[in-house]
Design a protein around this motif. Sequence first.
Motif, PDB file in Angstrom:
ATOM      1  N   ILE A  36      -3.940  -3.265   2.670  1.00  0.00           N
ATOM      2  CA  ILE A  36      -2.626  -2.977   3.260  1.00  0.00           C
ATOM      3  C   ILE A  36      -1.637  -4.092   2.916  1.00  0.00           C
ATOM      4  CG2 ILE A  36      -1.380  -2.750   5.476  1.00  0.00           C
ATOM      5  CD1 ILE A  36      -3.105  -0.376   5.123  1.00  0.00           C
ATOM      6  N   ALA A  39      -0.610  -3.444  -0.566  1.00  0.00           N
ATOM      7  CA  ALA A  39       0.206  -2.235  -0.775  1.00  0.00           C
ATOM      8  C   ALA A  39       1.649  -2.436  -0.304  1.00  0.00           C
ATOM      9  CB  ALA A  39      -0.423  -1.042  -0.049  1.00  0.00           C
ATOM     10  N   GLY A  43       4.861  -1.829  -2.618  1.00  0.00           N
ATOM     11  CA  GLY A  43       5.766  -0.700  -2.322  1.00  0.00           C
ATOM     12  C   GLY A  43       7.200  -1.165  -2.316  1.00  0.00           C
ATOM     13  N   HIS A  67       0.641   0.433  -6.719  1.00  0.00           N
ATOM     14  CA  HIS A  67       0.900   0.662  -5.283  1.00  0.00           C
ATOM     15  C   HIS A  67       0.162   1.920  -4.795  1.00  0.00           C
ATOM     16  CE1 HIS A  67       3.018   1.145  -1.506  1.00  0.00           C
ATOM     17  NE2 HIS A  67       3.383   2.362  -1.863  1.00  0.00           N
ATOM     18  N   ILE A  72      -4.134   4.721  -1.984  1.00  0.00           N
ATOM     19  CA  ILE A  72      -5.144   5.786  -1.849  1.00  0.00           C
ATOM     20  C   ILE A  72      -6.500   5.167  -1.495  1.00  0.00           C
ATOM     21  CG2 ILE A  72      -6.461   7.513  -3.165  1.00  0.00           C
ATOM     22  CD1 ILE A  72      -3.803   8.638  -2.655  1.00  0.00           C
ATOM     23  N   GLY A 123       2.653   9.250   1.708  1.00  0.00           N
ATOM     24  CA  GLY A 123       2.985   8.859   0.329  1.00  0.00           C
ATOM     25  C   GLY A 123       2.334   9.814  -0.660  1.00  0.00           C
ATOM     26  N   TRP A 124       1.107  10.174  -0.363  1.00  0.00           N
ATOM     27  CA  TRP A 124       0.347  11.060  -1.260  1.00  0.00           C
ATOM     28  C   TRP A 124       0.979  12.465  -1.309  1.00  0.00           C
ATOM     29  CZ3 TRP A 124      -5.680  11.837  -0.522  1.00  0.00           C
ATOM     30  CH2 TRP A 124      -6.225  12.394  -1.677  1.00  0.00           C
ATOM     31  N   HIS A 126       4.109  13.175  -0.662  1.00  0.00           N
ATOM     32  CA  HIS A 126       5.369  12.995  -1.407  1.00  0.00           C
ATOM     33  C   HIS A 126       5.078  13.039  -2.912  1.00  0.00           C
ATOM     34  CE1 HIS A 126       8.875  11.222  -3.168  1.00  0.00           C
ATOM     35  NE2 HIS A 126       8.383  10.007  -3.242  1.00  0.00           N
ATOM     36  N   ALA A 158       8.881  11.519   1.654  1.00  0.00           N
ATOM     37  CA  ALA A 158       9.308  10.171   1.237  1.00  0.00           C
ATOM     38  C   ALA A 158       9.928   9.472   2.447  1.00  0.00           C
ATOM     39  CB  ALA A 158      10.313  10.259   0.089  1.00  0.00           C
ATOM     40  N   HIS A 161       7.211   8.582   4.864  1.00  0.00           N
ATOM     41  CA  HIS A 161       6.436   7.443   4.350  1.00  0.00           C
ATOM     42  C   HIS A 161       7.124   6.125   4.721  1.00  0.00           C
ATOM     43  CE1 HIS A 161       3.527   5.476   1.815  1.00  0.00           C
ATOM     44  NE2 HIS A 161       4.445   4.959   1.023  1.00  0.00           N
ATOM     45  N   VAL A 162       8.441   6.099   4.508  1.00  0.00           N
ATOM     46  CA  VAL A 162       9.175   4.862   4.782  1.00  0.00           C
ATOM     47  C   VAL A 162       9.215   4.585   6.295  1.00  0.00           C
ATOM     48  CG1 VAL A 162      11.422   3.729   4.585  1.00  0.00           C
ATOM     49  CG2 VAL A 162      10.499   4.996   2.643  1.00  0.00           C
ATOM     50  N   ARG A 166       7.335   1.476   8.266  1.00  0.00           N
ATOM     51  CA  ARG A 166       8.018   0.509   9.149  1.00  0.00           C
ATOM     52  C   ARG A 166       7.221   0.329  10.449  1.00  0.00           C
ATOM     53  NH1 ARG A 166      13.341   0.462   6.691  1.00  0.00           N
ATOM     54  NH2 ARG A 166      12.537   0.335   4.586  1.00  0.00           N
ATOM     55  N   LEU A 168       4.063   0.633  10.732  1.00  0.00           N
ATOM     56  CA  LEU A 168       2.908  -0.182  10.339  1.00  0.00           C
ATOM     57  C   LEU A 168       3.290  -1.662  10.264  1.00  0.00           C
ATOM     58  CD1 LEU A 168       0.047  -0.641   9.140  1.00  0.00           C
ATOM     59  CD2 LEU A 168       0.957   0.010   6.919  1.00  0.00           C
TER      60      LEU A 168
END
Length: 411
Positions: A36, A39, A43, A67, A72, A123-124, A126, A158, A161-162, A166, A168
């Motif tokens: 993490i 990543a 990112g 990334h 994954i 993310g995946w 997207h 997307a 994901h963002v 945040r 996280l």
Amino acid sequence: MSSPSTNAPLAPGLSNSTQSYGRVAKSFHWLTALLILTAIPLGIISNNMPFETSEELARKALVFSIHKTVGITAFFVALARILWAITQPRPAPLHPERKAETLAAEVVHFTLYGSIVLVPLSGWIHHAATTGFAPIWWPFGQNLPFVPKSDSIAETFAALHVILERVLIISLFLHIAGALKHRFVDRDSTLARMLPGATALPDLAPHKTGLLPPIGAVVAFIAAIGVGAALGKFSHSEAQTEAASLEAVASDWVVQDGSLGFTVAQMGQPVTGTFEEWTAAIRYDEASGTGDVEVTIAIGSLSLGQVTGQALGTEFFDATAFPTALFIADIAPADGIEGATHMATGTLSLKGVDLPLTLPFSLEVTEGTATMSGTLPLARLDFGIGPNYSDGSQVGLNVTVETALTATRAQ
Ligand code: HEM
Ligand code: HEM
């Protein structure tokens, strides 16, 4: 306040105990932390890298691929970790009497567990909904079942994901701050029992995690998505350029239905763009098989998935300076061109460049309705489109124009 008596250092087994984390949980924890914490900067860096030239885009794609591949990997490690955690007792807090602090720590643990699954998954999805982007480096393909190629799905995920990323990052900040407080303020063994090796720990009564921490985590996720929505993160981007509005044209043959688009390789994968607005003035004499055609295309009406805005910018079509393209040609029976009955020979004016070209096409007229379709390979650099992407590795040099229409004879 009496503090519990501390026993001799306890070497952890594979499994957790009421006192401490086992070797498997510790390994999962630090492997996840490594993945993490790799990543996240990748990112942010890849998302902010420029892509004004082919070389820059290649570098950006490389960092994005790392990334995604790290992400994954983190996803599958997270799934295995959660399956393991479900089978395990959770070590009791060292200060159970600090109810608010214990609850806060547990809520954060649940937001972390939630985000290590949801962040890579969003993310995946997207990634799977788009075409022609930096690939995941693995042998299982780039798509996901039940996820169609769709711009709106891609943009929604997307944004998710963002937003989730945040959550996280904030949770991690609180989590690490908590661990450091235990180490340097409380000077207890909370951090030590997550580190490799034996730790001296007090006797602890088993602790039961109630429903409040997972509910708190769900509320945190919903609140974050709500804030994201209020900030307009889910409003889908529209291309900035206004399409030139085209006047209807007088034509012997009136187009009833049709499409005009092109396919180009983007990072090795074909992506298709379509122009929504175009007109065709067609004269055609069935007896001789000849005529002429004038096609006007509103460049700003292009949609090319996630990169529409970029395609309309100065580097590519430059839709503001060159709002329309024009193809004026004479129609004649095809001269031995395979797969075509006719050809349109004339000039294409695109981005200020006029070039002669021939579009072979097949045409069939039945009961006053003409059906045509044709494809034409073009070299985009001939028209000054994407000069900084000149090696073709990121954006293909050859573009295949595809058009099809049905038209009826004007009354
Ligand atoms: C350098 C960074 C990190 C430090 C210092 C750290 C420290 C700790 C410590 C001390 C605990 C044990 C808490 C306790 O005994 O009550 C813990 C548990 C935990 N950590 Fe971390 N951690 C770090 C990074 C991460 C990362 C990156 C994640 C995941 C995104 C994570 C997720 C968790 C979770 C979910 C638990 C709870 C495990 C359980 O009880 O099931 N940690 N961490
Ligand atoms: C644990 C895993 C992951 C973490 C922590 C993570 C984190 C991030 C971060 C911090 C950003 C930067 C966003 C910004 O600049 O504000 C980002 C962007 C991005 N990530 Fe991830 N990511 C993970 C997994 C994945 C996976 C698995 C994929 C795809 C397969 C992916 C695809 C993307 C994409 C496409 C963007 C750019 C989003 C955009 O267009 O705005 N990520 N990620």
